[in-house]
Write a protein that holds these residues in place. Structure first.
Motif, PDB file in Angstrom:
ATOM      1  N   UNK A  84     -22.804  -4.762  -7.696  1.00 13.79           N
ATOM      2  CA  UNK A  84     -22.675  -6.211  -7.796  1.00 13.79           C
ATOM      3  C   UNK A  84     -21.339  -6.675  -7.245  1.00 13.79           C
ATOM      4  N   UNK A  85     -20.285  -5.926  -7.568  1.00 13.41           N
ATOM      5  CA  UNK A  85     -18.961  -6.272  -7.048  1.00 13.41           C
ATOM      6  C   UNK A  85     -18.963  -6.142  -5.526  1.00 13.41           C
ATOM      7  N   UNK A  86     -19.557  -5.041  -5.015  1.00  7.24           N
ATOM      8  CA  UNK A  86     -19.641  -4.863  -3.561  1.00  7.24           C
ATOM      9  C   UNK A  86     -20.431  -6.004  -2.916  1.00  7.24           C
ATOM     10  N   UNK A  87     -21.550  -6.367  -3.542  1.00  9.13           N
ATOM     11  CA  UNK A  87     -22.377  -7.450  -2.995  1.00  9.13           C
ATOM     12  C   UNK A  87     -21.595  -8.763  -2.972  1.00  9.13           C
ATOM     13  N   UNK A  88     -20.849  -9.027  -4.047  1.00 17.05           N
ATOM     14  CA  UNK A  88     -20.052 -10.254  -4.090  1.00 17.05           C
ATOM     15  C   UNK A  88     -18.974 -10.233  -3.011  1.00 17.05           C
ATOM     16  N   UNK A  89     -18.365  -9.063  -2.819  1.00 17.08           N
ATOM     17  CA  UNK A  89     -17.347  -8.933  -1.775  1.00 17.08           C
ATOM     18  C   UNK A  89     -17.961  -9.188  -0.405  1.00 17.08           C
ATOM     19  N   UNK A  90     -19.132  -8.586  -0.152  1.00 15.57           N
ATOM     20  CA  UNK A  90     -19.806  -8.797   1.133  1.00 15.57           C
ATOM     21  C   UNK A  90     -20.210 -10.262   1.295  1.00 15.57           C
ATOM     22  N   UNK A  91     -20.660 -10.879   0.211  1.00 10.40           N
ATOM     23  CA  UNK A  91     -21.054 -12.285   0.272  1.00 10.40           C
ATOM     24  C   UNK A  91     -19.844 -13.153   0.608  1.00 10.40           C
ATOM     25  N   UNK A  92     -18.717 -12.856  -0.043  1.00 12.86           N
ATOM     26  CA  UNK A  92     -17.498 -13.620   0.249  1.00 12.86           C
ATOM     27  C   UNK A  92     -17.072 -13.424   1.696  1.00 12.86           C
ATOM     28  N   UNK A  93     -17.152 -12.196   2.174  1.00 15.97           N
ATOM     29  CA  UNK A  93     -16.804 -11.910   3.567  1.00 15.97           C
ATOM     30  C   UNK A  93     -17.741 -12.654   4.516  1.00 15.97           C
ATOM     31  N   UNK A  94     -19.033 -12.624   4.189  1.00 10.29           N
ATOM     32  CA  UNK A  94     -20.012 -13.317   5.039  1.00 10.29           C
ATOM     33  C   UNK A  94     -19.754 -14.820   5.041  1.00 10.29           C
ATOM     34  N   UNK A  95     -19.433 -15.375   3.890  1.00  7.11           N
ATOM     35  CA  UNK A  95     -19.148 -16.807   3.808  1.00  7.11           C
ATOM     36  C   UNK A  95     -17.920 -17.155   4.632  1.00  7.11           C
ATOM     37  N   UNK A  96     -16.898 -16.324   4.509  1.00  5.45           N
ATOM     38  CA  UNK A  96     -15.685 -16.548   5.295  1.00  5.45           C
ATOM     39  C   UNK A  96     -15.984 -16.445   6.784  1.00  5.45           C
ATOM     40  N   UNK A  97     -16.755 -15.428   7.149  1.00  2.34           N
ATOM     41  CA  UNK A  97     -17.121 -15.257   8.561  1.00  2.34           C
ATOM     42  C   UNK A  97     -17.935 -16.449   9.052  1.00  2.34           C
ATOM     43  N   UNK A  98     -18.869 -16.926   8.209  1.00  2.00           N
ATOM     44  CA  UNK A  98     -19.687 -18.084   8.588  1.00  2.00           C
ATOM     45  C   UNK A  98     -18.796 -19.306   8.785  1.00  2.00           C
ATOM     46  N   UNK A  99     -17.826 -19.504   7.890  1.00  2.00           N
ATOM     47  CA  UNK A  99     -16.910 -20.634   8.021  1.00  2.00           C
ATOM     48  C   UNK A  99     -16.083 -20.513   9.297  1.00  2.00           C
ATOM     49  N   UNK A 100     -15.611 -19.293   9.589  1.00  2.00           N
ATOM     50  CA  UNK A 100     -14.848 -19.076  10.825  1.00  2.00           C
ATOM     51  C   UNK A 100     -15.713 -19.365  12.043  1.00  2.00           C
ATOM     52  N   UNK A 101     -16.963 -18.931  11.998  1.00  4.56           N
ATOM     53  CA  UNK A 101     -17.881 -19.173  13.113  1.00  4.56           C
ATOM     54  C   UNK A 101     -18.124 -20.663  13.303  1.00  4.56           C
ATOM     55  N   UNK A 102     -18.291 -21.379  12.212  1.00  6.19           N
ATOM     56  CA  UNK A 102     -18.482 -22.833  12.312  1.00  6.19           C
ATOM     57  C   UNK A 102     -17.255 -23.493  12.941  1.00  6.19           C
ATOM     58  N   UNK A 103     -16.069 -22.993  12.544  1.00  4.76           N
ATOM     59  CA  UNK A 103     -14.845 -23.531  13.121  1.00  4.76           C
ATOM     60  C   UNK A 103     -14.787 -23.263  14.633  1.00  4.76           C
ATOM     61  N   UNK A 104     -15.239 -22.073  15.032  1.00  5.01           N
ATOM     62  CA  UNK A 104     -15.258 -21.741  16.463  1.00  5.01           C
ATOM     63  C   UNK A 104     -16.217 -22.665  17.212  1.00  5.01           C
ATOM     64  N   UNK A 105     -17.385 -22.894  16.632  1.00  5.08           N
ATOM     65  CA  UNK A 105     -18.344 -23.814  17.262  1.00  5.08           C
ATOM     66  C   UNK A 105     -17.741 -25.223  17.365  1.00  5.08           C
ATOM     67  N   UNK A 106     -17.111 -25.631  16.291  1.00  2.40           N
ATOM     68  CA  UNK A 106     -16.519 -26.972  16.279  1.00  2.40           C
ATOM     69  C   UNK A 106     -15.417 -27.069  17.331  1.00  2.40           C
ATOM     70  N   UNK A 107     -14.568 -26.025  17.396  1.00  2.00           N
ATOM     71  CA  UNK A 107     -13.488 -26.023  18.374  1.00  2.00           C
ATOM     72  C   UNK A 107     -14.041 -26.033  19.802  1.00  2.00           C
ATOM     73  N   UNK A 108     -15.114 -25.239  20.034  1.00  2.00           N
ATOM     74  CA  UNK A 108     -15.735 -25.216  21.363  1.00  2.00           C
ATOM     75  C   UNK A 108     -16.312 -26.580  21.705  1.00  2.00           C
ATOM     76  N   UNK A 109     -16.960 -27.231  20.715  1.00  2.00           N
ATOM     77  CA  UNK A 109     -17.520 -28.568  20.963  1.00  2.00           C
ATOM     78  C   UNK A 109     -16.429 -29.585  21.248  1.00  2.00           C
ATOM     79  N   UNK A 110     -15.278 -29.435  20.547  1.00  2.00           N
ATOM     80  CA  UNK A 110     -14.178 -30.373  20.772  1.00  2.00           C
ATOM     81  C   UNK A 110     -13.554 -30.178  22.152  1.00  2.00           C
ATOM     82  N   UNK A 111     -13.539 -28.933  22.622  1.00  4.83           N
ATOM     83  CA  UNK A 111     -12.954 -28.658  23.932  1.00  4.83           C
ATOM     84  C   UNK A 111     -13.870 -29.037  25.082  1.00  4.83           C
TER      85      UNK A 111
END
Length: 178
Positions: A84-111
């Motif tokens: 469960x702890x591992x799953x939560x860690x992976x979920x947090x990592x995935x959420x962070x990665x998803x947020x970073x990816x959204x930021x990249x998309x947003x930055x690309x759209x802004x450029x």
């Protein structure tokens, strides 16, 4: 004392001795019977001893199995908690990665000057589908423009042309291992 009295005294003594002998004999018989009864009880108890020992062995074995099962259950619970702890860690990592990816998309759209930005966030599934559709449309325009060397797909802001076919919104391929 006359002879009759002596005879009666002797008869009385003989009767008393006979009664005493009978009482002693009865007492011995009773003791003998009780001894046989005690021996019979001991024999039955001896037979029961093996049955009781088998039951005790079974009880000890069952208790050992219960302790083993308890230990296994505790180990499984610990493993489940770790997972469960591992799953939560992976979920947090995935959420962070998803947020970073959204930021990249947003930055690309802004450029990108060809992307019309609005005040609303463009990260939901409909926008992703729209980006895919826009990319196909841009790819088609780019392929058409490459054959004629004109059009917005080949035009760059510095006046040169491009043969890039992935479009303005094509998602980059992620080759990094997570």
């Amino acid at each position: 004392m006359d002879t009759m009295t002596i005879i009666w005294i002797i008869v009385a003594i003989v009767v008393v001795l006979a009664v005493a002998a009978l009482l002693i004999a009865a007492s011995r018989k009773r003791n003998e019977r009780r001894h046989r009864e005690a021996d019979s009880i001991r024999a039955k108890a001896q037979e029961q001893t093996s049955v009781v020992e088998k039951r005790e062995a079974l009880a000890e074995e069952t208790a050992a199995n219960a302790r083993k099962a308890q230990a296994e259950a505790e180990a499984k619970a610990a493993e489940a908690k770790r997972l469960q702890v591992d799953a939560q860690t992976h979920q947090n990592t995935a959420t962070t990665s998803r947020d970073d990816l959204k930021q990249e998309w947003k930055r690309a759209d802004e450029l990108d000057p060809e992307v019309k930005t609005t005040g609303a966030a463009s990260n939901d599934a409909r926008t992703t589908d729209a980006r895919t559709t826009d990319a196909r449309t841009t790819d088609a325009r780019a392929a058409d423009a490459r054959t004629t060397d004109v059009g917005p797909a080949n035009a760059r802001t510095d006046g040169t042309s491009s043969t890039n076919t992935h479009g303005a919104h094509a998602k980059p391929t992620d080759t990094s291992a997570t």
